[in-house]
Design a protein around this motif. Structure first.
Motif, PDB file in Angstrom:
ATOM      1  N   THR A   3       0.759  -1.253   0.007  1.00 22.55           N
ATOM      2  CA  THR A   3       0.128  -0.042   0.024  1.00 22.55           C
ATOM      3  C   THR A   3       0.891   1.379  -0.168  1.00 22.55           C
ATOM      4  O   THR A   3       1.894   1.376   0.786  1.00 22.55           O
ATOM      5  CB  THR A   3      -0.964   0.081   1.103  1.00 22.55           C
ATOM      6  N   VAL A   4       0.579   2.168  -0.859  1.00 18.83           N
ATOM      7  CA  VAL A   4       1.215   3.449  -0.889  1.00 18.83           C
ATOM      8  C   VAL A   4       0.221   4.404   0.217  1.00 18.83           C
ATOM      9  O   VAL A   4      -0.724   4.772  -0.272  1.00 18.83           O
ATOM     10  CB  VAL A   4       1.681   3.967  -2.294  1.00 18.83           C
ATOM     11  N   LYS A   6      -1.039   7.862   1.617  1.00 14.59           N
ATOM     12  CA  LYS A   6      -0.797   9.314   1.063  1.00 14.59           C
ATOM     13  C   LYS A   6      -1.612  10.006   2.224  1.00 14.59           C
ATOM     14  O   LYS A   6      -2.556   9.793   3.059  1.00 14.59           O
ATOM     15  CB  LYS A   6      -1.805   9.350  -0.167  1.00 14.59           C
ATOM     16  N   ILE A  12       3.004  11.411  -0.720  1.00 18.90           N
ATOM     17  CA  ILE A  12       3.204  10.254  -0.338  1.00 18.90           C
ATOM     18  C   ILE A  12       3.931  10.590   1.137  1.00 18.90           C
ATOM     19  O   ILE A  12       4.716  11.110   1.403  1.00 18.90           O
ATOM     20  CB  ILE A  12       4.227   9.606  -1.181  1.00 18.90           C
ATOM     21  N   ALA A  14       6.358   8.896   3.294  1.00 16.77           N
ATOM     22  CA  ALA A  14       7.520   8.348   2.990  1.00 16.77           C
ATOM     23  C   ALA A  14       8.496   7.902   4.348  1.00 16.77           C
ATOM     24  O   ALA A  14       9.283   7.189   4.161  1.00 16.77           O
ATOM     25  CB  ALA A  14       8.530   9.159   2.386  1.00 16.77           C
TER      26      ALA A  14
END
Length: 68
Positions: A3-4, A6, A12, A14
């Motif tokens: 999963t990214v 946000k 994003i 990070a």
């Protein structure tokens, strides 16, 4: 696929530590939900109803940080 995560502005997340915590929390939630799902099935509850109730629970979560 990972999963990214946000932020509300679309950027994003990070930070490795934040992602690690999110991943661990999601896995704990997934395992708890799986256990509860299996228990309900063993108690002869309808699978579709179980899924619907779980969706209601998730949809009903409140954001304590809401700025309204």
């Amino acid at each position: 696929m990972e999963t990214v995560w946000k932020r509300p502005d679309g950027s994003i997340v990070a930070c490795t530590e934040k992602i690690k915590v999110l991943r661990e929390n999601l896995e704990e939630l997934r395992q708890m939900a799986q256990d509860a799902f299996e228990d309900a099935l063993l108690m002869e509850c309808d699978e579709a109803q179980i899924r619907a109730v779980f969706q209601e629970v998730i949809a009903g979560l409140e954001n304590p940080y809401n700025k309204d």
